[in-house]
Design a protein around this motif. Structure first.
Motif, PDB file in Angstrom:
ATOM      1  N   MET A  26       1.042  -1.354  -0.046  1.00  0.00           N
ATOM      2  CA  MET A  26      -0.037  -0.152  -0.149  1.00  0.00           C
ATOM      3  C   MET A  26       1.117   0.803  -0.204  1.00  0.00           C
ATOM      4  SD  MET A  26      -2.905   0.680  -0.211  1.00  0.00           S
ATOM      5  CE  MET A  26      -4.495   1.880   0.566  1.00  0.00           C
ATOM      6  N   LYS A  27       2.119   1.010   0.582  1.00  0.00           N
ATOM      7  CA  LYS A  27       2.675   2.640   1.056  1.00  0.00           C
ATOM      8  C   LYS A  27       3.860   2.646  -0.227  1.00  0.00           C
ATOM      9  CE  LYS A  27       4.722   1.841   5.603  1.00  0.00           C
ATOM     10  NZ  LYS A  27       4.827   2.157   6.693  1.00  0.00           N
ATOM     11  N   GLY A  28       4.058   1.495  -1.337  1.00  0.00           N
ATOM     12  CA  GLY A  28       4.277   1.745  -2.907  1.00  0.00           C
ATOM     13  C   GLY A  28       3.732   2.168  -3.648  1.00  0.00           C
ATOM     14  N   LEU A  29       2.004   2.191  -3.070  1.00  0.00           N
ATOM     15  CA  LEU A  29       1.418   2.725  -3.907  1.00  0.00           C
ATOM     16  C   LEU A  29       0.851   4.214  -4.162  1.00  0.00           C
ATOM     17  CD1 LEU A  29      -0.781   2.718  -6.346  1.00  0.00           C
ATOM     18  CD2 LEU A  29      -2.733   1.789  -4.982  1.00  0.00           C
ATOM     19  N   VAL A  30       0.828   4.705  -3.103  1.00  0.00           N
ATOM     20  CA  VAL A  30       0.907   6.229  -2.449  1.00  0.00           C
ATOM     21  C   VAL A  30       1.936   6.827  -2.923  1.00  0.00           C
ATOM     22  CG1 VAL A  30       0.839   7.359  -0.399  1.00  0.00           C
ATOM     23  CG2 VAL A  30      -0.122   5.467  -0.197  1.00  0.00           C
ATOM     24  N   LYS A  31       3.381   6.030  -2.748  1.00  0.00           N
ATOM     25  CA  LYS A  31       4.484   7.389  -3.193  1.00  0.00           C
ATOM     26  C   LYS A  31       4.204   6.913  -4.385  1.00  0.00           C
ATOM     27  CE  LYS A  31       8.082   6.039   0.256  1.00  0.00           C
ATOM     28  NZ  LYS A  31       9.120   5.324   0.400  1.00  0.00           N
ATOM     29  N   ILE A  32       3.727   6.425  -5.572  1.00  0.00           N
ATOM     30  CA  ILE A  32       3.742   5.665  -7.216  1.00  0.00           C
ATOM     31  C   ILE A  32       3.116   7.031  -7.508  1.00  0.00           C
ATOM     32  CG2 ILE A  32       2.688   4.670  -9.180  1.00  0.00           C
ATOM     33  CD1 ILE A  32       4.361   2.788  -7.709  1.00  0.00           C
ATOM     34  N   ILE A  33       1.706   7.257  -6.622  1.00  0.00           N
ATOM     35  CA  ILE A  33       0.083   8.658  -6.563  1.00  0.00           C
ATOM     36  C   ILE A  33       1.337   9.625  -6.495  1.00  0.00           C
ATOM     37  CG2 ILE A  33      -1.842   9.692  -5.815  1.00  0.00           C
ATOM     38  CD1 ILE A  33      -2.655   6.621  -5.686  1.00  0.00           C
ATOM     39  N   GLN A  34       2.015   9.860  -5.559  1.00  0.00           N
ATOM     40  CA  GLN A  34       2.606  11.205  -4.798  1.00  0.00           C
ATOM     41  C   GLN A  34       3.749  11.475  -6.433  1.00  0.00           C
ATOM     42  OE1 GLN A  34       4.456  10.234  -0.900  1.00  0.00           O
ATOM     43  NE2 GLN A  34       2.000  11.097  -0.340  1.00  0.00           N
ATOM     44  N   THR A  35       3.699  10.970  -6.293  1.00  0.00           N
ATOM     45  CA  THR A  35       5.053  11.087  -7.255  1.00  0.00           C
ATOM     46  C   THR A  35       4.288  11.147  -8.948  1.00  0.00           C
ATOM     47  OG1 THR A  35       6.363   9.095  -6.617  1.00  0.00           O
ATOM     48  CG2 THR A  35       7.204  10.531  -8.806  1.00  0.00           C
ATOM     49  N   TRP A  36       3.287  10.726  -9.168  1.00  0.00           N
ATOM     50  CA  TRP A  36       3.005  11.096 -10.329  1.00  0.00           C
ATOM     51  C   TRP A  36       2.184  12.127 -10.395  1.00  0.00           C
ATOM     52  CZ3 TRP A  36       3.964  10.078 -15.413  1.00  0.00           C
ATOM     53  CH2 TRP A  36       4.389   9.208 -15.057  1.00  0.00           C
ATOM     54  N   THR A  37       1.577  12.417  -9.191  1.00  0.00           N
ATOM     55  CA  THR A  37       0.869  14.505  -8.831  1.00  0.00           C
ATOM     56  C   THR A  37       1.856  15.105  -8.988  1.00  0.00           C
ATOM     57  OG1 THR A  37      -0.664  13.079  -7.324  1.00  0.00           O
ATOM     58  CG2 THR A  37      -0.013  15.424  -7.524  1.00  0.00           C
ATOM     59  N   ILE A  88       2.875  16.099 -13.177  1.00  0.00           N
ATOM     60  CA  ILE A  88       1.517  15.957 -13.018  1.00  0.00           C
ATOM     61  C   ILE A  88       1.468  17.517 -13.216  1.00  0.00           C
ATOM     62  CG2 ILE A  88      -0.700  16.802 -12.956  1.00  0.00           C
ATOM     63  CD1 ILE A  88      -0.845  13.586 -13.223  1.00  0.00           C
ATOM     64  N   ILE A  89       1.563  18.218 -11.736  1.00  0.00           N
ATOM     65  CA  ILE A  89       1.703  19.849 -11.269  1.00  0.00           C
ATOM     66  C   ILE A  89       2.919  20.198 -11.557  1.00  0.00           C
ATOM     67  CG2 ILE A  89       1.958  21.019  -9.289  1.00  0.00           C
ATOM     68  CD1 ILE A  89       0.631  18.791  -7.388  1.00  0.00           C
ATOM     69  N   PHE A  90       4.157  20.165 -11.881  1.00  0.00           N
ATOM     70  CA  PHE A  90       5.339  20.266 -12.958  1.00  0.00           C
ATOM     71  C   PHE A  90       4.921  20.015 -13.912  1.00  0.00           C
ATOM     72  CE2 PHE A  90       8.830  19.609 -15.443  1.00  0.00           C
ATOM     73  CZ  PHE A  90      10.222  20.757 -14.794  1.00  0.00           C
ATOM     74  N   ILE A  91       4.249  19.737 -14.788  1.00  0.00           N
ATOM     75  CA  ILE A  91       3.921  19.461 -16.771  1.00  0.00           C
ATOM     76  C   ILE A  91       3.282  21.281 -16.246  1.00  0.00           C
ATOM     77  CG2 ILE A  91       2.930  19.219 -18.139  1.00  0.00           C
ATOM     78  CD1 ILE A  91       4.119  15.819 -17.458  1.00  0.00           C
ATOM     79  N   ILE A  92       1.782  21.132 -16.091  1.00  0.00           N
ATOM     80  CA  ILE A  92       1.381  21.940 -15.848  1.00  0.00           C
ATOM     81  C   ILE A  92       1.794  23.534 -15.728  1.00  0.00           C
ATOM     82  CG2 ILE A  92      -0.689  23.090 -14.664  1.00  0.00           C
ATOM     83  CD1 ILE A  92      -1.594  20.218 -14.312  1.00  0.00           C
ATOM     84  N   LEU A  93       2.960  23.273 -14.489  1.00  0.00           N
ATOM     85  CA  LEU A  93       3.256  25.062 -14.507  1.00  0.00           C
ATOM     86  C   LEU A  93       4.491  25.212 -15.510  1.00  0.00           C
ATOM     87  CD1 LEU A  93       4.566  24.410 -10.834  1.00  0.00           C
ATOM     88  CD2 LEU A  93       2.097  26.349 -11.848  1.00  0.00           C
ATOM     89  N   LEU A  94       4.742  24.253 -15.952  1.00  0.00           N
ATOM     90  CA  LEU A  94       6.010  24.345 -17.269  1.00  0.00           C
ATOM     91  C   LEU A  94       4.591  24.824 -19.054  1.00  0.00           C
ATOM     92  CD1 LEU A  94       9.072  24.084 -17.558  1.00  0.00           C
ATOM     93  CD2 LEU A  94       8.071  21.879 -18.766  1.00  0.00           C
TER      94      LEU A  94
END
Length: 189
Positions: A1-12, A15-21
């Motif tokens: 479960m912790k691995g899935l949370v880290k993947i979701i956080q990383t992708w979030t 995505i935020i970085f791409i939007i800002l760029l």
């Protein structure tokens, strides 16, 4: 479960970085377009181009070549008429640039021809009026390149033998957006 949370956080975060760029890029584009709204199309040659044009004429005269400047700054309307030549009007194609797509439109280009001993203006690239065994046209091109001009005869796509330009490192796209070479910056080189 912790691995899935880290993947979701990383992708979030990605995505935020791409939007800002994307937002930053769009803002930069808007700023460049706003700059272009206030930059008029020049009606005269850039002072450095004008100065080097005059030096070119004197240098050519010193080796007995009579250079004639046939065109300098060109209006958008005139550029469009030249573009139509050989396409929708008679004559040979003389340019591949529409209005706003030529360095002539920004006061950064000139065209030249030669005057022969009879006083006629000619476009014969093989003419050797000073009888030194070299075509005068190419001698003028070499002088021009020594002054910082780019010669259209060196282009591989469409050889434009009468054409000389100084780009000051600016593309047509930048000029269309309103960027212009600064006189003071270019005279210090």
């Amino acid at each position: 479960m912790k691995g899935l949370v880290k993947i979701i956080q990383t992708w979030t975060l990605i995505i935020i970085f791409i939007i800002l760029l994307i937002s930053f890029y769009n803002q930069m584009e808007e700023n460049h377009l706003d700059l272009g709204k206030d930059a008029p199309i020049p009606t005269d040659l850039h002072p450095v181009v004008e100065e080097n044009k005059n030096i070119l004429i004197k240098q050519a005269a010193a080796i007995e070549i009579d250079v004639v400047i046939t065109e300098g700054t060109r209006s958008i309307s005139r550029q469009n008429k030249l573009f139509e030549q050989g396409r929708s009007t008679g004559g040979n194609i003389v340019t591949h640039a529409k209005g706003g797509e030529s360095y002539h439109n920004y006061g950064l280009a000139i065209d030249y021809a030669l005057r022969n001993s009879n006083g006629e203006i000619i476009w014969d690239i093989h003419y050797d009026g000073n009888n030194n065994g070299e075509p005068d046209w190419f001698e003028v091109a070499e002088l021009a390149k020594g002054l910082g001009f780019e010669w259209g005869g060196d282009w591989s796509n469409f050889r434009d033998y009468p054409h000389l330009q100084m780009t000051f490192g600016l593309s047509i796209s930048q000029l269309q957006r309103g960027l212009r070479p600064d006189y003071e910056e270019n005279t210090e080189e």
